[in-house]
Write a protein that holds these residues in place. Structure first.
Motif, PDB file in Angstrom:
ATOM      1  N   THR A 349     -12.052 -34.336 -33.079  1.00 35.67           N
ATOM      2  CA  THR A 349     -12.583 -34.543 -31.608  1.00 35.67           C
ATOM      3  C   THR A 349     -12.804 -33.378 -30.958  1.00 35.67           C
ATOM      4  O   THR A 349     -12.132 -32.033 -31.511  1.00 35.67           O
ATOM      5  CB  THR A 349     -11.124 -35.283 -31.147  1.00 35.67           C
ATOM      6  OG1 THR A 349     -10.063 -34.303 -30.897  1.00 35.67           O
ATOM      7  CG2 THR A 349     -10.874 -36.623 -31.686  1.00 35.67           C
ATOM      8  N   SER A 350     -13.542 -33.471 -29.846  1.00 34.86           N
ATOM      9  CA  SER A 350     -13.804 -32.309 -29.247  1.00 34.86           C
ATOM     10  C   SER A 350     -12.741 -32.054 -27.928  1.00 34.86           C
ATOM     11  O   SER A 350     -12.678 -31.126 -27.466  1.00 34.86           O
ATOM     12  CB  SER A 350     -15.211 -32.623 -28.450  1.00 34.86           C
ATOM     13  OG  SER A 350     -15.281 -33.675 -27.822  1.00 34.86           O
ATOM     14  N   ASP A 351     -12.043 -33.180 -27.976  1.00 36.31           N
ATOM     15  CA  ASP A 351     -10.869 -32.997 -26.760  1.00 36.31           C
ATOM     16  C   ASP A 351      -9.725 -32.391 -27.500  1.00 36.31           C
ATOM     17  O   ASP A 351      -8.501 -32.861 -27.803  1.00 36.31           O
ATOM     18  CB  ASP A 351     -10.571 -34.354 -26.278  1.00 36.31           C
ATOM     19  CG  ASP A 351     -11.784 -34.992 -25.680  1.00 36.31           C
ATOM     20  OD1 ASP A 351     -12.197 -34.571 -24.794  1.00 36.31           O
ATOM     21  OD2 ASP A 351     -12.128 -36.127 -26.046  1.00 36.31           O
ATOM     22  N   TYR A 352      -9.666 -30.923 -27.535  1.00 38.03           N
ATOM     23  CA  TYR A 352      -8.489 -30.416 -28.022  1.00 38.03           C
ATOM     24  C   TYR A 352      -8.173 -29.186 -26.964  1.00 38.03           C
ATOM     25  O   TYR A 352      -8.928 -28.279 -26.516  1.00 38.03           O
ATOM     26  CB  TYR A 352      -8.481 -29.797 -29.255  1.00 38.03           C
ATOM     27  CG  TYR A 352      -7.339 -29.157 -29.944  1.00 38.03           C
ATOM     28  CD1 TYR A 352      -6.752 -30.304 -30.440  1.00 38.03           C
ATOM     29  CD2 TYR A 352      -7.011 -27.837 -30.151  1.00 38.03           C
ATOM     30  CE1 TYR A 352      -5.380 -29.849 -30.896  1.00 38.03           C
ATOM     31  CE2 TYR A 352      -5.867 -27.435 -30.964  1.00 38.03           C
ATOM     32  CZ  TYR A 352      -5.088 -28.520 -31.246  1.00 38.03           C
ATOM     33  OH  TYR A 352      -3.795 -28.122 -31.746  1.00 38.03           O
ATOM     34  N   TYR A 353      -6.635 -29.195 -26.623  1.00 37.78           N
ATOM     35  CA  TYR A 353      -6.421 -28.383 -25.355  1.00 37.78           C
ATOM     36  C   TYR A 353      -5.190 -27.390 -25.832  1.00 37.78           C
ATOM     37  O   TYR A 353      -4.418 -27.711 -26.971  1.00 37.78           O
ATOM     38  CB  TYR A 353      -5.966 -29.163 -24.330  1.00 37.78           C
ATOM     39  CG  TYR A 353      -7.079 -29.970 -23.711  1.00 37.78           C
ATOM     40  CD1 TYR A 353      -7.591 -29.668 -22.681  1.00 37.78           C
ATOM     41  CD2 TYR A 353      -7.258 -31.313 -24.200  1.00 37.78           C
ATOM     42  CE1 TYR A 353      -8.753 -30.241 -21.900  1.00 37.78           C
ATOM     43  CE2 TYR A 353      -8.277 -32.092 -23.635  1.00 37.78           C
ATOM     44  CZ  TYR A 353      -8.883 -31.653 -22.637  1.00 37.78           C
ATOM     45  OH  TYR A 353      -9.786 -32.259 -21.994  1.00 37.78           O
ATOM     46  N   ALA A 354      -5.202 -26.285 -25.266  1.00 39.20           N
ATOM     47  CA  ALA A 354      -3.947 -25.490 -25.694  1.00 39.20           C
ATOM     48  C   ALA A 354      -2.805 -25.869 -25.127  1.00 39.20           C
ATOM     49  O   ALA A 354      -2.369 -26.886 -24.655  1.00 39.20           O
ATOM     50  CB  ALA A 354      -4.273 -24.116 -24.757  1.00 39.20           C
ATOM     51  N   LYS A 355      -1.617 -25.195 -25.984  1.00 35.40           N
ATOM     52  CA  LYS A 355      -0.159 -25.752 -25.778  1.00 35.40           C
ATOM     53  C   LYS A 355       0.210 -25.945 -24.238  1.00 35.40           C
ATOM     54  O   LYS A 355       0.829 -26.829 -23.962  1.00 35.40           O
ATOM     55  CB  LYS A 355       0.637 -25.226 -26.912  1.00 35.40           C
ATOM     56  CG  LYS A 355       2.081 -25.443 -26.650  1.00 35.40           C
ATOM     57  CD  LYS A 355       2.974 -24.688 -27.891  1.00 35.40           C
ATOM     58  CE  LYS A 355       4.317 -25.231 -27.631  1.00 35.40           C
ATOM     59  NZ  LYS A 355       5.233 -24.568 -28.511  1.00 35.40           N
ATOM     60  N   ASN A 356      -0.121 -24.778 -23.555  1.00 37.84           N
ATOM     61  CA  ASN A 356       0.504 -24.803 -22.200  1.00 37.84           C
ATOM     62  C   ASN A 356      -0.122 -25.916 -21.418  1.00 37.84           C
ATOM     63  O   ASN A 356       0.435 -26.385 -20.518  1.00 37.84           O
ATOM     64  CB  ASN A 356       0.302 -23.237 -21.518  1.00 37.84           C
ATOM     65  CG  ASN A 356      -1.002 -22.855 -21.691  1.00 37.84           C
ATOM     66  OD1 ASN A 356      -1.923 -23.384 -22.359  1.00 37.84           O
ATOM     67  ND2 ASN A 356      -1.487 -22.294 -20.765  1.00 37.84           N
ATOM     68  N   VAL A 357      -1.359 -26.105 -21.793  1.00 40.24           N
ATOM     69  CA  VAL A 357      -2.187 -27.291 -20.857  1.00 40.24           C
ATOM     70  C   VAL A 357      -1.232 -28.552 -21.396  1.00 40.24           C
ATOM     71  O   VAL A 357      -1.132 -29.547 -20.376  1.00 40.24           O
ATOM     72  CB  VAL A 357      -3.544 -27.170 -21.118  1.00 40.24           C
ATOM     73  CG1 VAL A 357      -4.335 -28.529 -20.631  1.00 40.24           C
ATOM     74  CG2 VAL A 357      -4.065 -25.721 -20.711  1.00 40.24           C
TER      75      VAL A 357
END
Length: 419
Positions: A349-357
């Motif tokens: 998937t293109s929807d991958y975010y950083a842990k803090n987010v």
């Protein structure tokens, strides 16, 4: 009712049917394999043959346990009016042994026109119960004890259950103990001394089958031809209703609802909404009535909250549901992040975010009431290490994703696969 038009009369008739459990459950009792037939056989054999029985009725709330039991007792009271005494207790009110035994004594005294003493002790009420069981047995009268919320009677020392079931071992007594519970493991809560005196008879109340639902719809919604309603109106109403029942769109609506709520009680509530939407000018039910009722019922606060979630929050909810499907009922933010990475790696998937987010999104879900901490322990711990649980069902999440306009297709695909 004389000044009412046929549509108003029909609406009153349909609403009256939907509020009458005796009418609703009658067609579901016709089969020789139904719970009604099994329960009636067990109880009637106690009445006619003088044998004692103990039975558990188990099933989710709204599945018709009490309604079927009332049907059985009502029919038996008509067949044997002078041979049955019914004593009803509720675990919500009478789980305390002293209170329960006093209530049994009160009901027995009222039934047999005896003086009831509020000051009687537990032992005196116990002796009175044994004496009444013996006297009723000699008179060939059966006492039916109905224990609603049976699992609550299993708390504590279980003296009441032991005394009741122990009294059934006597050859002079003639009684039936019927426990009703929404806990399928209610019998596992019993002590060994109680289980040894229990008959181990259980009737399980399952959600109605598609055939039962079809039979119920016709039985409830078709107007009778021998009523005070005009014949032409009844014929037209029934013909249009049969067309609706055969419509594939209608079947899809009913299946959608049953995936959301599958008990008879909830289904009747849905039908009541649909019937109440009937247009009194045309006097006919329409497919739109059932659609509107479905959309009204599906307006659940949790589902409304899903519409305000971000895409990332949806991903976290789906990941938590995947963990539950894998039978991992306790998980924290760290476990959810591992599942989130697994989804990303598997589906690219293109929807991958950083842990803090992700942690901020996780905290937003807590604030929205879509998830909550498992307990109050570890309040000094960091949020990411405290175990949480989902507060929405699989069906609610699935339906919420469907109604979310920009929901990623991959999430729908994941939920469809987990069905």
């Amino acid at each position: 009712m004389g000044g009412e038009n046929p549509a108003e009369k029909a609406l009153i008739l349909l609403r009256t049917r939907l509020c009458d459990p005796n009418f609703i459950f009658r067609p579901l009792c016709e089969s020789s394999d139904s719970n009604y037939s099994k329960l009636k056989f067990l109880v009637s054999s106690s009445v006619t043959e003088g044998c004692n029985n103990s039975i558990l009725l188990l099933g989710p709330r709204g599945s018709g346990k009490i309604a079927v039991l009332d049907l059985v007792i009502g029919d038996l009271l008509q067949e044997y009016p002078d041979s049955i005494t019914v004593i009803r207790l509720s675990g919500l009110l009478h789980s305390d042994e002293n209170c329960a035994l006093k209530e049994i004594s009160r009901q027995l005294c009222t039934e047999h026109q005896l003086l009831f003493s509020k000051m009687a002790s537990f032992d005196e009420n116990s002796q009175f119960l044994v004496a009444m069981l013996r006297e009723c047995g000699l008179a060939h009268k059966t006492i039916i004890f109905v224990l609603d919320e049976f699992d609550l009677f299993a708390l504590g020392k279980q003296r009441l259950l032991y005394n009741l079931l122990d009294a059934l071992q006597s050859v002079t007594s003639q009684a039936v103990v019927i426990g009703v519970s929404c806990r399928l493991d209610a019998d596992q809560l019993l002590e060994k001394r109680v289980i040894s005196r229990f008959s181990n008879r259980k009737l399980l109340f399952l959600p109605p089958s598609k055939e039962d639902i079809q039979r119920l719809l016709e039985y409830i919604l078709l107007l009778p031809t021998d009523s005070s309603l005009p014949t032409d109106y009844v014929v037209e109403f029934n013909a249009k209703l049969q067309n609706i029942l055969a419509d594939e769109k209608f079947k899809e609506i009913i299946n959608t609802y049953l995936n959301f709520d599958s008990t008879v009680k909830d289904f009747l509530r849905y039908l009541f909404r649909a019937v109440s939407n009937m247009d009194l000018q045309s006097g006919m039910l329409s497919l739109e009535n059932f659609k509107t009722a479905l959309s009204n019922i599906q307006r659940h606060p949790k589902m409304e909250s899903i519409k305000d979630c971000s895409i990332l929050e949806l991903y976290l909810l789906v990941c938590m549901k995947r963990l539950e499907v894998k039978e991992q009922n306790s998980y924290n933010f760290t476990a959810v992040m591992k599942e989130y990475k697994c989804v990303h790696d598997s589906f690219q998937t293109s929807d991958y975010y950083a842990k803090n987010v992700c942690l901020r999104a996780f905290e937003h879900l807590l604030q929205r009431g879509l998830i909550e901490f498992m307990d109050n322990r570890g309040q000094n711990q960091s949020v990411e290490y405290r175990p949480v649980k989902l507060l929405i069902s699989f069906q609610q999440l699935h339906q919420g994703l469907k109604s979310y306009r920009s929901c990623p297709a991959i999430l729908q695909k994941i939920m469809d696969r987990e069905k």
